[in-house]
Design an enzyme around this catalytic site. Structure first.
Site, PDB file in Angstrom:
ATOM      1  N   HIS A 195       0.794  -1.172  -0.136  1.00  0.00           N
ATOM      2  CA  HIS A 195       0.200  -0.096  -0.152  1.00  0.00           C
ATOM      3  C   HIS A 195       0.755   1.188   0.213  1.00  0.00           C
ATOM      4  O   HIS A 195       2.173   1.405   0.427  1.00  0.00           O
ATOM      5  CB  HIS A 195      -0.991   0.030   1.260  1.00  0.00           C
ATOM      6  CG  HIS A 195      -0.269   0.186   2.618  1.00  0.00           C
ATOM      7  ND1 HIS A 195       0.344   1.018   3.173  1.00  0.00           N
ATOM      8  CD2 HIS A 195      -0.037  -0.792   3.363  1.00  0.00           C
ATOM      9  CE1 HIS A 195       0.904   0.908   4.247  1.00  0.00           C
ATOM     10  NE2 HIS A 195       0.795  -0.220   4.472  1.00  0.00           N
ATOM     11  N   GLU A 248      -2.150  -7.328   7.150  1.00  0.00           N
ATOM     12  CA  GLU A 248      -0.899  -7.349   7.845  1.00  0.00           C
ATOM     13  C   GLU A 248      -1.073  -8.063   9.259  1.00  0.00           C
ATOM     14  O   GLU A 248      -1.830  -8.610   9.640  1.00  0.00           O
ATOM     15  CB  GLU A 248      -0.883  -5.788   8.085  1.00  0.00           C
ATOM     16  CG  GLU A 248       0.414  -5.280   8.879  1.00  0.00           C
ATOM     17  CD  GLU A 248       1.731  -5.477   8.040  1.00  0.00           C
ATOM     18  OE1 GLU A 248       1.818  -6.628   8.007  1.00  0.00           O
ATOM     19  OE2 GLU A 248       2.283  -4.697   7.740  1.00  0.00           O
TER      20      GLU A 248
END
Length: 282
Positions: A23, A135
């Site tokens: 990201h 994550e």
């Protein structure tokens, strides 16, 4: 195979090309890269992109289009967090959305304090979400997700059907996922990719997930290549890789191989085969 071995061969239909993307810069990255304890702040719950992060999205989008990747990618898989969803739709989404359109937008205007216009779902690959590429789970509020209904309102044309629970049941405030658990989850995610029919897939995910998953694969390749594969990703970095199905999980047949002998017929003996000049062909 010996480490550093040379050229090898593998059937194309037992391979997939994946485009791994971390990201763009999130609001948690600004302080977190200076002081790791900043990731504990509840101010960064499900952190969105910074304005610099959106500029990084724009830059990667230009690369994806100029390189022709936007025509190759059949599917985009995103971690279901704000920063990855914003990155996924910003890089791989369509253009020119208007309220008069008869299709849903990938992202509504100003989603996640983005100050961005709505993003079209036309002329782009489908974008789906999958929890197993999230994550490192637990403790850090920036890695806790919102309810799925909240995301569906902000990202109407993104497919959230693979997410099993409305609320985040994976993230724990007082328990941090171990590196071994994260790596095992990453391997499971890559195995899951083999259940997909698509051959060229973009995955928008996170630094920790990428680093620990790739390092756990213990690639049988030259040390310099392994370093290239396994080093930490920068914000909005894209790396193209090929994964190979050595376990035979993907048993589909090739769509490009051709079996030959069509139409079938009796083979002539070699001494009876001649070319147009009446010269025997060996």
């Amino acid at each position: 195979m010996e480490t550093g071995a040379g050229i090898g061969l593998y059937p194309l239909h037992r391979c997939k090309t994946i485009y791994l993307v971390r990201h763009a810069q999130g609001i948690h990255n600004v302080d977190g890269e200076k002081n790791y304890k900043a990731y504990m702040s509840h101010d960064y719950f499900d952190a969105e992109l910074t304005q610099l992060g959106w500029q990084q999205v724009d830059s990667l989008r230009k690369h994806v289009h100029s390189s022709g990747l936007h025509k190759k990618i059949e599917l985009v898989i995103s971690s279901p967090l704000m920063r990855t969803l914003q990155t996924a739709v910003g890089v791989f989404g369509g253009e020119g959305y208007t309220d008069m359109s008869d299709v849903l937008p990938l992202m509504v205007a100003n989603a996640g304090n983005s100050s961005r216009a709505a993003i079209s779902s036309s002329n782009c690959p489908p974008i789906i979400t999958e929890e197993s590429c999230r994550e490192h789970l637990g403790v850090h509020p920036c890695d806790q997700r919102r309810s799925i209904s909240d995301y569906q309102f902000l990202f109407p044309a993104v497919d959230f059907s693979l997410i099993k629970s409305e609320e985040d049941k994976l993230w724990k405030a007082d328990v941090r996922e171990t590196i071994e658990e994260l790596a095992a989850r990453g391997k499971k995610f890559l195995n899951w990719l083999w259940t997909r029919k698509e051959k060229e897939i973009a995955i928008v995910t996170h630094s920790g997930f990428l680093f620990h998953t790739l390092n756990a694969l213990q690639n049988e390749c030259h040390p310099d290549v392994k370093k290239e594969i396994c080093s930490h990703f920068a914000n909005c970095e894209l790396r193209s890789m090929v994964i190979v199905d050595r376990s035979m999980l993907g048993s589909d047949t090739s769509v490009t191989d051709y079996p030959g002998k069509i139409p079938k017929g009796s083979d002539l003996p070699s001494d009876a085969v001649v070319d147009d000049n009446n010269i025997k062909v060996e």
